[in-house]
Each structure stands twice: as C-alpha cells, then as structure tokens.
Design a protein around this motif. Structure first.
Motif, PDB file in Angstrom:
ATOM      1  N   GLU A 161     -42.031  19.056 -59.418  1.00 43.37           N
ATOM      2  CA  GLU A 161     -42.636  18.267 -58.291  1.00 43.37           C
ATOM      3  C   GLU A 161     -44.156  18.342 -58.933  1.00 43.37           C
ATOM      4  O   GLU A 161     -44.788  17.207 -58.479  1.00 43.37           O
ATOM      5  N   ASP A 162     -44.649  19.316 -59.614  1.00 44.81           N
ATOM      6  CA  ASP A 162     -46.008  19.075 -60.005  1.00 44.81           C
ATOM      7  C   ASP A 162     -46.432  18.293 -61.341  1.00 44.81           C
ATOM      8  O   ASP A 162     -47.340  18.280 -62.116  1.00 44.81           O
ATOM      9  N   GLY A 163     -45.198  17.898 -61.797  1.00 44.57           N
ATOM     10  CA  GLY A 163     -45.449  16.981 -62.932  1.00 44.57           C
ATOM     11  C   GLY A 163     -44.939  17.665 -64.447  1.00 44.57           C
ATOM     12  O   GLY A 163     -44.900  16.878 -65.207  1.00 44.57           O
ATOM     13  N   ALA A 164     -44.800  18.810 -64.177  1.00 49.50           N
ATOM     14  CA  ALA A 164     -44.516  19.527 -65.692  1.00 49.50           C
ATOM     15  C   ALA A 164     -43.000  19.419 -65.796  1.00 49.50           C
ATOM     16  O   ALA A 164     -42.103  18.836 -64.958  1.00 49.50           O
ATOM     17  N   LYS A 165     -42.784  19.468 -67.139  1.00 49.39           N
ATOM     18  CA  LYS A 165     -41.500  19.087 -67.628  1.00 49.39           C
ATOM     19  C   LYS A 165     -41.132  20.418 -68.514  1.00 49.39           C
ATOM     20  O   LYS A 165     -41.733  21.233 -68.904  1.00 49.39           O
ATOM     21  N   ALA A 166     -39.741  20.625 -68.630  1.00 47.59           N
ATOM     22  CA  ALA A 166     -39.085  21.656 -69.548  1.00 47.59           C
ATOM     23  C   ALA A 166     -37.834  21.314 -70.304  1.00 47.59           C
ATOM     24  O   ALA A 166     -37.199  20.219 -69.548  1.00 47.59           O
ATOM     25  N   HIS A 167     -37.612  21.424 -71.561  1.00 49.26           N
ATOM     26  CA  HIS A 167     -36.431  21.294 -72.153  1.00 49.26           C
ATOM     27  C   HIS A 167     -35.715  22.478 -72.600  1.00 49.26           C
ATOM     28  O   HIS A 167     -36.148  23.447 -73.153  1.00 49.26           O
ATOM     29  N   GLY A 168     -34.353  22.311 -72.786  1.00 43.20           N
ATOM     30  CA  GLY A 168     -33.635  23.751 -73.213  1.00 43.20           C
ATOM     31  C   GLY A 168     -32.292  23.328 -73.615  1.00 43.20           C
ATOM     32  O   GLY A 168     -31.924  21.742 -73.412  1.00 43.20           O
ATOM     33  N   ASP A 169     -31.735  23.990 -74.224  1.00 41.31           N
ATOM     34  CA  ASP A 169     -30.240  23.428 -74.892  1.00 41.31           C
ATOM     35  C   ASP A 169     -29.258  23.378 -73.814  1.00 41.31           C
ATOM     36  O   ASP A 169     -28.320  22.644 -73.928  1.00 41.31           O
ATOM     37  N   VAL A 170     -29.267  24.381 -72.471  1.00 36.26           N
ATOM     38  CA  VAL A 170     -28.556  24.406 -71.693  1.00 36.26           C
ATOM     39  C   VAL A 170     -29.365  24.875 -70.331  1.00 36.26           C
ATOM     40  O   VAL A 170     -30.352  25.509 -70.360  1.00 36.26           O
ATOM     41  N   LEU A 171     -28.562  24.485 -69.097  1.00 40.34           N
ATOM     42  CA  LEU A 171     -29.250  24.976 -67.968  1.00 40.34           C
ATOM     43  C   LEU A 171     -28.209  25.575 -67.231  1.00 40.34           C
ATOM     44  O   LEU A 171     -27.043  25.056 -67.375  1.00 40.34           O
ATOM     45  N   ILE A 172     -28.634  26.827 -66.489  1.00 40.50           N
ATOM     46  CA  ILE A 172     -27.819  27.373 -65.663  1.00 40.50           C
ATOM     47  C   ILE A 172     -28.289  27.305 -64.392  1.00 40.50           C
ATOM     48  O   ILE A 172     -29.347  27.886 -64.059  1.00 40.50           O
ATOM     49  N   GLY A 173     -27.566  27.030 -63.118  1.00 40.38           N
ATOM     50  CA  GLY A 173     -27.842  26.743 -61.902  1.00 40.38           C
ATOM     51  C   GLY A 173     -27.578  28.034 -61.265  1.00 40.38           C
ATOM     52  O   GLY A 173     -26.368  28.350 -61.049  1.00 40.38           O
ATOM     53  N   CYS A 174     -28.597  29.071 -60.942  1.00 41.15           N
ATOM     54  CA  CYS A 174     -28.358  30.081 -60.142  1.00 41.15           C
ATOM     55  C   CYS A 174     -29.064  30.030 -58.792  1.00 41.15           C
ATOM     56  O   CYS A 174     -29.671  30.772 -58.367  1.00 41.15           O
ATOM     57  N   ASP A 175     -29.042  28.916 -58.270  1.00 39.98           N
ATOM     58  CA  ASP A 175     -30.129  28.470 -57.192  1.00 39.98           C
ATOM     59  C   ASP A 175     -29.468  28.597 -55.675  1.00 39.98           C
ATOM     60  O   ASP A 175     -30.071  28.039 -54.727  1.00 39.98           O
ATOM     61  N   GLY A 176     -28.436  29.310 -55.584  1.00 38.52           N
ATOM     62  CA  GLY A 176     -27.823  29.567 -54.387  1.00 38.52           C
ATOM     63  C   GLY A 176     -27.065  28.656 -53.653  1.00 38.52           C
ATOM     64  O   GLY A 176     -26.842  27.329 -54.316  1.00 38.52           O
ATOM     65  N   ILE A 177     -26.826  28.546 -52.276  1.00 39.54           N
ATOM     66  CA  ILE A 177     -25.846  27.903 -51.544  1.00 39.54           C
ATOM     67  C   ILE A 177     -26.339  26.348 -51.789  1.00 39.54           C
ATOM     68  O   ILE A 177     -25.624  25.191 -51.541  1.00 39.54           O
ATOM     69  N   HIS A 178     -27.582  26.316 -51.318  1.00 39.50           N
ATOM     70  CA  HIS A 178     -28.310  24.977 -51.346  1.00 39.50           C
ATOM     71  C   HIS A 178     -28.672  24.275 -52.882  1.00 39.50           C
ATOM     72  O   HIS A 178     -29.753  23.912 -52.899  1.00 39.50           O
ATOM     73  N   SER A 179     -28.000  24.677 -53.889  1.00 40.25           N
ATOM     74  CA  SER A 179     -28.355  24.381 -55.206  1.00 40.25           C
ATOM     75  C   SER A 179     -28.877  22.960 -55.416  1.00 40.25           C
ATOM     76  O   SER A 179     -28.413  22.129 -55.146  1.00 40.25           O
ATOM     77  N   VAL A 180     -29.958  23.132 -55.753  1.00 38.43           N
ATOM     78  CA  VAL A 180     -30.709  21.748 -56.470  1.00 38.43           C
ATOM     79  C   VAL A 180     -29.863  21.437 -57.590  1.00 38.43           C
ATOM     80  O   VAL A 180     -29.541  20.068 -57.894  1.00 38.43           O
ATOM     81  N   THR A 181     -29.372  22.218 -58.549  1.00 38.18           N
ATOM     82  CA  THR A 181     -28.507  22.113 -59.649  1.00 38.18           C
ATOM     83  C   THR A 181     -27.447  21.187 -59.276  1.00 38.18           C
ATOM     84  O   THR A 181     -26.897  20.321 -59.978  1.00 38.18           O
ATOM     85  N   ARG A 182     -26.646  21.716 -58.382  1.00 36.55           N
ATOM     86  CA  ARG A 182     -25.351  21.082 -57.920  1.00 36.55           C
ATOM     87  C   ARG A 182     -25.514  19.795 -57.288  1.00 36.55           C
ATOM     88  O   ARG A 182     -25.005  18.673 -57.237  1.00 36.55           O
ATOM     89  N   LEU A 183     -26.702  19.715 -56.087  1.00 38.03           N
ATOM     90  CA  LEU A 183     -26.868  18.733 -55.250  1.00 38.03           C
ATOM     91  C   LEU A 183     -27.508  17.366 -55.894  1.00 38.03           C
ATOM     92  O   LEU A 183     -27.326  16.225 -55.350  1.00 38.03           O
ATOM     93  N   THR A 184     -28.250  17.599 -57.172  1.00 36.85           N
ATOM     94  CA  THR A 184     -28.765  16.517 -57.793  1.00 36.85           C
ATOM     95  C   THR A 184     -28.160  16.152 -59.048  1.00 36.85           C
ATOM     96  O   THR A 184     -28.543  15.223 -59.761  1.00 36.85           O
ATOM     97  N   HIS A 185     -27.400  17.036 -59.668  1.00 33.48           N
ATOM     98  CA  HIS A 185     -26.780  16.820 -60.999  1.00 33.48           C
ATOM     99  C   HIS A 185     -25.099  16.986 -61.002  1.00 33.48           C
ATOM    100  O   HIS A 185     -24.638  16.218 -61.300  1.00 33.48           O
ATOM    101  N   VAL A 186     -24.790  18.270 -60.858  1.00 36.32           N
ATOM    102  CA  VAL A 186     -23.429  18.583 -61.037  1.00 36.32           C
ATOM    103  C   VAL A 186     -22.339  17.886 -60.185  1.00 36.32           C
ATOM    104  O   VAL A 186     -21.536  17.236 -60.846  1.00 36.32           O
ATOM    105  N   GLU A 187     -22.514  18.036 -58.823  1.00 38.15           N
ATOM    106  CA  GLU A 187     -21.728  17.555 -57.925  1.00 38.15           C
ATOM    107  C   GLU A 187     -22.386  17.273 -56.383  1.00 38.15           C
ATOM    108  O   GLU A 187     -22.412  18.000 -55.671  1.00 38.15           O
ATOM    109  N   PRO A 188     -23.198  16.331 -56.476  1.00 38.78           N
ATOM    110  CA  PRO A 188     -24.072  15.851 -55.360  1.00 38.78           C
ATOM    111  C   PRO A 188     -23.194  15.743 -53.952  1.00 38.78           C
ATOM    112  O   PRO A 188     -23.682  16.098 -52.928  1.00 38.78           O
ATOM    113  N   SER A 189     -21.898  15.320 -54.204  1.00 41.03           N
ATOM    114  CA  SER A 189     -21.099  15.103 -52.905  1.00 41.03           C
ATOM    115  C   SER A 189     -20.571  16.582 -52.234  1.00 41.03           C
ATOM    116  O   SER A 189     -20.339  16.706 -51.114  1.00 41.03           O
TER     117      SER A 189
END
Length: 432
Positions: A161-189
């Motif tokens: 949100e602050d404009g910063a960026k990050a790059h990696g070889d892999v991403l692991i979503g450990c962000d809980g039940i309301h996971s941004v990783t899941r809801l915006t990328h892996v399985e939004p539905s």
C-alpha cells in the motif's frame, strides 16, 4: 559450499505460522547451499503478542524444541505444564474424563517424551521471536499491507500500500483465515465462513480465601473443560505462578457483526460477561462464576472456517496453516500449523538439493507437500465438526447424553489421538 545463489523466500504473516515456517525453512535448508534469505511481511506495526491461551500438545512441543523455540520459552518460564485436559460436568462438578499426555510411564508421549504446555498465544509468540532473532537470514518487516501479488517464471512480486515492492523466488501465505494471499491470488472465491461459534475469553486473578492467604482451590490440575448445556467453559492455568486463570467460553452465537476478534470495552465487556454468566449459570463449583466475574480484558473472538479441500498453491505460491485450512478448534490446531511448516520446509529443501539445478519446476515440491498433508488435514477437519456439535445449545436430556458419550468417545479414540502426539514429522518419509 555451493556457489548457488541464496533462495529468496517471501512470507506474508508475522504470526505463529509465519514465524515457525521461517524457522523450519532455515532448519531444514540443504547444508550444501547458502541459507535461504527469508523476509516476513506483517501488516501490523509489530507482531501481535495478544490473544488467549493455547494447549501445545506433545507433537507441537517436539517441533518447537527442534526449531530452538522451546528453549526460549522454557528459559522465560512461560506456560504451565499440562499432564492432561480434564473434563467436568458443569452442573455436578464431576470429572467425567480426561485427555492425557502423561504417557505410560508418566514422562510424556513420544521420543523424546513431552507432555503438554498451556501457554498464552502472546508468550508462545515471544518465545518464537526470540528464536528468530538468532538467525541472520530471517528479516521481519512490519506495517506492510499487500495490495497486489503477481508471479511468473522468474518468481513472485509483491506490491504494498505504501508503494514499496518485493521480489522473491516463492511466496508463502501464512496470513490466516482472512488471507490476502488466498483472497487476491490463490483462490479468491474461497471465502471464510462464520462457524456460528464464538470464543469469549479473558484472564481472572485468583481469589484469596476469606481470612486466609491461600488461593481459592481449583477443581482441575492445570486445565479443565466444563461441559454445560450452552457451551464449554475452559478454565486453565497458563503460567508457572498459577495466580491467574484463563477463562474461555466456547459458545454458539447465531450472528456476529465483525469477522475479527476484538477487545470488549465498557458496556460491551459487561454485556459479554453477562452472556457468559447466563450461559454457564447453575455451575456446581462457585469457582466457575467467580472467574467469569473477575475476568479482565475480555475478548470476543468469532470462529471463522474455510470449506474442506480448496486450492493451496499456484506455481510459486503456497498457503500454510489457517490461510489454507482454517477449521474450528479441535485440540491440535497449533500443532497442525507447526507440522505444516516443517513438512513444507523439508519438501522444499529436497527440491533445492536434488531438483533445482536440473530445472525441475518448484511446483513439484508443492505437490509433494500436498500429497503428504491432504489426508491429515481432511481428517482433522472432520473431527472439528464434532466440536461444533458439542458446543451447540442442547436441552437437559441432550446434555445428559453428551456427558455419557464423551468419556466413551475419548476412550475409543485414545490410540488414534496419541498416534498424532507421538508422530515426528521431521523424520517422516517424504516419498519423492
């Protein structure tokens, strides 16, 4: 040492899942290669060290020991040793059963043997953070809200949100039940579902008996689950001093206004307290009423779940813990999260050591992890549904049936449960 470039791992979520997964990825990384560079992004200004009390079962303690976090917890004298969770009929104060961790010789379960540890989530997190601090390859960045996740053959990119960026070889979503990783990328539905259950909890200082310096006695040794017609009330010590009692009311609440847990204040706190007193009225032991009356910092935490199954990964993004398989509490939730992190780390390490230089897609490691893990998670999910039924409001005759059935159920499933407590996923055959 190999000249292979260090593997860049991004983790979303600085809670217990993200931190222990980072420790696992470090612990099991191939010795022939540089340690992976791990960056954990947490949305909060700092890792949250608040919350209720959890029971770390023998398998969970074994993994924390292997990851170096249990030593930190022990040195800080966090938690209260728990030989068994005792179960009582609220209305007679009769002990009807227990789930024991003592093992055949009283030393615990597994090799090496462990019993259990009742500990606040905050102190468990502090112990893990202390272990994290000893690893220079792990960095925690707080105050980062992820707004976009993209991936291609070169890796994964995050935008904040602050404009910063990050790059990696892999991403692991450990962000809980309301996971941004899941809801915006892996399985939004795949959105969270309210279970109909809330956990109202707080910490009550122990009362001193009149004309005495002694504490009011407890009917439980360390942890007691009090079964009533309108829910289960957990009363438990949570630290070595045993001068405070954690009180947690797992109860059916048909509607809830917020998806997040919150600290009840003022009139809201008294409303929550009144609701707890009404639900657990008629307790044979006066301690039950006392701890509800005296509970401080009351929280109301709605239990959200995910549907069974679901998608856990893309080509370079993997979900771990509640972000993949949140379920109602079933006694082993924390241990399951630790096992997730360890098994995933071992699968990834195998790929890094034997497949990476051959150009094999990293998805092979993801698939191997899912193959190892799906059946265990599906079984745990099915078990959690019985917890929901146990908590639902029942008439008197239903309560009597429940009190009769629970001891038989625990007896019948003892071997199965202990099988999980003695399992050591650090040595489990990976199968690939």
């Amino acid at each position: 040492m190999s000249s292979t470039k260090p593997f860049e791992i991004l983790i979303l979520g600085g809670g217990i899942a993200g931190l222990t997964t980072a420790l696992s990825l470090t612990k099991f990384s191939p010795s022939s290669q540089p340690s992976p560079r791990i960056t954990i992004f947490e949305i909060r200004p700092e890792p949250a060290t608040i919350g209720g009390a959890v029971n770390l079962t023998p398998n969970a303690l074994r993994l924390l020991s292997d990851l170096g976090a249990l030593d930190e917890i022990r040195q800080a004298n966090y938690g209260a040793e728990c030989g068994a969770v005792e179960i009582f009929d609220l209305y007679t104060n009769t002990k009807i059963a227990e789930s024991s961790f003592r093992g055949p010789d009283g030393q615990g379960l597994g090799d090496p043997p462990f019993q259990a540890l009742r500990i606040t989530r905050g102190e468990a997190l502090k112990g893990v953070l202390a272990a994290i601090a000893k690893h220079s390859n792990i960095k925690i960045v707080c105050g980062k809200k992820t707004t976009k996740i993209t991936e291609d053959d070169s890796g994964v990119d995050l935008k904040f949100e602050d404009g910063a960026k990050a790059h990696g070889d892999v991403l692991i979503g450990c962000d809980g039940i309301h996971s941004v990783t899941r809801l915006t990328h892996v399985e939004p539905s795949r959105k969270s579902i309210y279970s109909g259950i809330c956990n109202a909890f707080g910490f009550a200082p122990r009362r001193i008996l009149p004309n005495s310096t002694d504490f009011e006695p407890t009917h439980f040794e360390t942890s007691g689950m009090n079964f009533g017609r309108r829910g289960i009330l957990l009363t438990s010590f949570h630290d070595e001093a045993r001068d405070s009692i954690y009180v947690g009311a797992l109860m059916q609440v048909p509607e809830i206004a917020s998806r997040d847990g919150w600290k009840a204040k003022g009139a809201d706190a008294e409303k929550t307290r009144k609701e707890m007193l009404e639900r657990y009225a008629g307790a044979a032991n006066p301690l039950v009423e006392h701890v509800i009356q005296d509970a401080r910092d009351l929280y109301l935490w709605p239990v959200f779940t995910l549907s069974k199954g679901g998608k856990w990964a893309t080509e370079r993004v993997m979900l771990i813990g509640d972000s993949a398989h949140a379920m109602p509490p079933q006694g082993e939730s924390t241990g399951i999260v630790f096992e997730d992190g360890v098994l995933f780390a071992r699968c990834l390490a195998r790929w890094m050591e034997t497949k990476r230089q051959e150009g094999v897609p990293i998805k092979e490691a993801f698939d191997a992890y899912e193959k190892l893990r799906r059946a265990r998670i599906d079984t745990a999910f099915d078990e959690s549904q019985s917890v929901v039924k146990t908590v639902q409001d029942t008439p008197w005759w239903g309560h009597r049936i429940k009190i009769y059935v629970v001891p038989w159920y625990l007896w019948w499933t003892r071997g199965y449960r202990e099988g999980h407590f003695v399992e050591d996923v650090t040595v489990r055959e990976l199968g690939y």
